[in-house]
Design an enzyme around this catalytic site. Structure first.
Site, short mmCIF file in Angstrom:
data_model
loop_
_atom_site.label_atom_id
_atom_site.label_comp_id
_atom_site.label_asym_id
_atom_site.label_seq_id
_atom_site.Cartn_x
_atom_site.Cartn_y
_atom_site.Cartn_z
N LYS A 1 1.54 1.98 7.45
CA LYS A 1 1.69 1.11 8.82
C LYS A 1 2.65 1.91 9.63
O LYS A 1 3.12 3.07 9.24
CB LYS A 1 2.30 -0.28 8.36
N ARG B 1 0.99 -0.96 0.07
CA ARG B 1 -0.14 -0.02 0.11
C ARG B 1 0.78 1.26 -0.04
O ARG B 1 2.02 1.23 0.32
CB ARG B 1 -1.00 -0.09 1.19
N GLU C 1 -6.62 4.37 13.44
CA GLU C 1 -7.62 3.36 14.13
C GLU C 1 -8.32 3.53 15.42
O GLU C 1 -9.43 2.89 15.62
CB GLU C 1 -6.76 1.99 14.30
N ASP D 1 -3.27 -7.36 14.86
CA ASP D 1 -2.71 -6.37 14.86
C ASP D 1 -2.83 -5.52 16.26
O ASP D 1 -2.14 -4.57 16.72
CB ASP D 1 -3.46 -5.19 13.88
N HIS E 1 -1.58 1.01 15.96
CA HIS E 1 -1.86 -0.12 17.06
C HIS E 1 -0.96 -0.26 18.13
O HIS E 1 -0.57 -1.39 18.47
CB HIS E 1 -2.01 -1.51 16.23
N TYR F 1 -1.48 4.20 10.77
CA TYR F 1 -1.96 3.05 11.76
C TYR F 1 -1.06 2.94 12.78
O TYR F 1 0.09 2.36 12.20
CB TYR F 1 -2.31 1.86 10.86
#
Length: 372
Positions: A75, A15, A118, A270, A96, A94
Site C-alpha cells: 500500500k 499483506r 495500478e 481506493d 492511487h 499501490y
C-alpha cells in the site's frame, strides 16, 4: 542494488510485498534485500524463512527507508512514512494518487520516484499488477455484502440466495471490469439475481455469453442505474478509470429511494469511490450508515486475506522487481511502454496525466527530470 521491504502500517493490512522466493531470486542475482522484522507475519511467513532465503532482517523500518535504493511495498506510504522518502529513491507500490492529494504532494516534495502498480499496463493494455487484487476484492465484495445484509450487522436481514418459496436478493454491480465481473459471478453463483452495468457494449456482450442466466447485463446510464439501485439489496461499486478518480454513479439523493438496510460495497473507494456518500473505512470499523443504507468502504479489502493476496500479488510483481533491480527503472521504462505508464511522480513532478488533471498540477515528462 539494495531492495527494502518494510512492514505494512495501514490498519489491518496483512499483506507483504515480497515472498521468500523473491528474496532468493534477488540475492542470487547479486542484490541485497532488507526486510523489516515481522513483515510477513500477517501472511504466515516468518523472519526465519526470509533469512534462509538470503534477506537481512532489520528491526526498524527507518533503517530500511534510509538504506534502500528501491522500496517495495503493498500500500501507499502513510503520513508517518512520508518523511522517510528521499530524492533518488524508487518506491514501487499501490499509490492511487487521484484519491489522495496530500499523499501526492508529499511524494512530490520528497523528490522520490513513485511507480504505481495500478497504472502499469502489459502488451495487451491490461493492468497486470492490479488484476489479482481486483479479483480478490471483487470476490470479497459479495462475501462482505452478504454478511452485512444480516440483520445483526445492520442490514435488511436478506439471504442472497433466497430459499424455495422466497425470492433471492437483488444485486447490482456497477462496472464490468475485473472487480465487477468477479463480484457478479460470485453473486450469481450464490443464487442472487444480478444486474451488471457497464458502458462498454462489447464487454457486456462477452459477459452475457459467459455468465449464468440469473445475471443480466445492462448499459450504464443515469436513469437505469438509479432505478436498479432503488430495487437493490446489495450494490457493488466496481468502476475504474485508470489513474483517475472514480466517477460518482450513485448520488446522495439516490439513497432516499433505496431499501432500508440495503448494503453498498464501494470497492472503488481506493480511487475516491463511485458513491457520493462513500468515505474510506477500515476492517476494524468497516461500515457506516447514511439514510438507512449500510456503506462498506474498506480501502484495502484484500489485506484481510493476507496469505491469498500476498501470493497472488507477488506472483505478478516479482518479475518487475527483478527487472528494476537489474536494469534500473529508467532503462525499464525506456524499453517497456507499459511499464512507463506506471511512473506517476519523479523528482518533484507529476508524470501521470490523470493525476495531474485531478489536482490541476503541471504534467511533466519523466525523461526531463534528474537521472536518479
Amino acid at each position: 542494488m539494495i531492495v527494502g521491504v518494510p512492514r505494512e502500517v495501514k490498519a489491518d493490512e496483512y499483506r507483504v510485498a515480497m515472498l521468500p522466493v523473491g528474496v532468493e531470486e534477488l540475492t542470487r542475482a547479486g542484490h541485497r534485500v532488507l526486510i523489516e522484522a515481522g513483515a510477513g507475519a500477517g501472511s504466515g511467513l516468518t523472519d526465519v524463512q526470509y533469512q534462509a532465503a538470503g534477506a537481512t532482517v532489520v528491526a526498524e523500518a527507518a533503517e530500511i527507508w534510509a538504506r534502500a535504493d528501491l522500496i517495495v511495498k503493498v500500500k501507499e506510504p502513510l503520513a508517518a512514512e512520508w518523511p522517510r522518502m528521499r530524492a533518488g529513491q524508487v518506491v514501487f507500490a499501490y499509490f492511487h494518487f487521484a484519491a489522495d492529494e496530500a499523499l501526492t504532494r508529499a511524494v512530490i516534495d520528497s523528490g522520490a520516484t513513485a511507480i504505481a502498480y495500478e497504472t502499469i499496463r502489459d502488451a495487451r493494455g491490461a493492468l497486470p499488477l492490479l488484476t489479482p487484487m481486483s479479483e480478490v476484492a471483487g470476490r470479497m465484495s459479495v462475501q462482505q455484502g452478504a454478511k452485512f445484509l444480516e440483520r445483526p450487522q445492520g442490514g435488511r436481514g436478506t439471504l442472497l440466495s433466497g430459499v424455495p418459496g422466497v425470492a433471492p436478493a437483488e444485486v447490482v454491480v456497477l462496472g464490468g471490469g475485473v472487480v465487477g465481473s468477479n463480484a457478479a459471478r460470485v453473486a450469481a453463483g450464490m443464487g442472487a439475481t444480478v444486474k451488471l452495468f457497464d458502458v462498454n457494449l462489447d464487454r457486456l456482450r462477452y459477459l452475457d455469453e459467459v455468465t449464468p442466466p440469473n445475471l443480466i447485463t445492462l448499459f450504464s446510464d443515469r436513469h437505469t442505474v438509479r432505478d436498479a439501485v432503488a430495487a437493490a439489496d446489495l450494490v457493488v461499486g466496481a468502476v475504474l478509470v485508470v489513474g483517475a478518480r472514480a466517477p460518482r454513479l450513485v448520488l446522495k439523493e439516490d439513497l432516499a429511494g433505496m431499501k432500508p438496510g440495503a448494503v453498498i460495497v464501494d470497492v472503488a473507494i481506493d480511487q475516491g469511490g463511485c458513491v457520493e456518500t462513500s468515505r474510506p473505512t477500515t476492517h476494524r470499523e468497516p461500515t457506516f450508515v447514511v439514510d438507512g443504507v449500510v456503506h462498506y468502504c474498506v480501502a484495502n479489502m484484500p489485506g484481510a486475506v493476507g496469505r491469498t493476496s500476498t501470493y497472488a500479488l507477488c506472483n505478478v510483481t516479482l518479475p518487475y522487481v527483478l527487472r528494476l533491480a537489474a536494469k534500473g527503472w529508467r532503462a525499464v521504462a525506456d524499453a517497456d511502454p507499459g511499464f512507463e505508464t506506471g511512473v506517476n511522480v519523479h523528482a518533484g513532478r507529476v508524470a501521470n496525466a490523470a493525476v495531474a488533471a485531478t489536482f490541476n498540477l503541471p504534467l511533466a515528462d519523466w525523461r526531463d527530470g534528474p537521472s536518479g
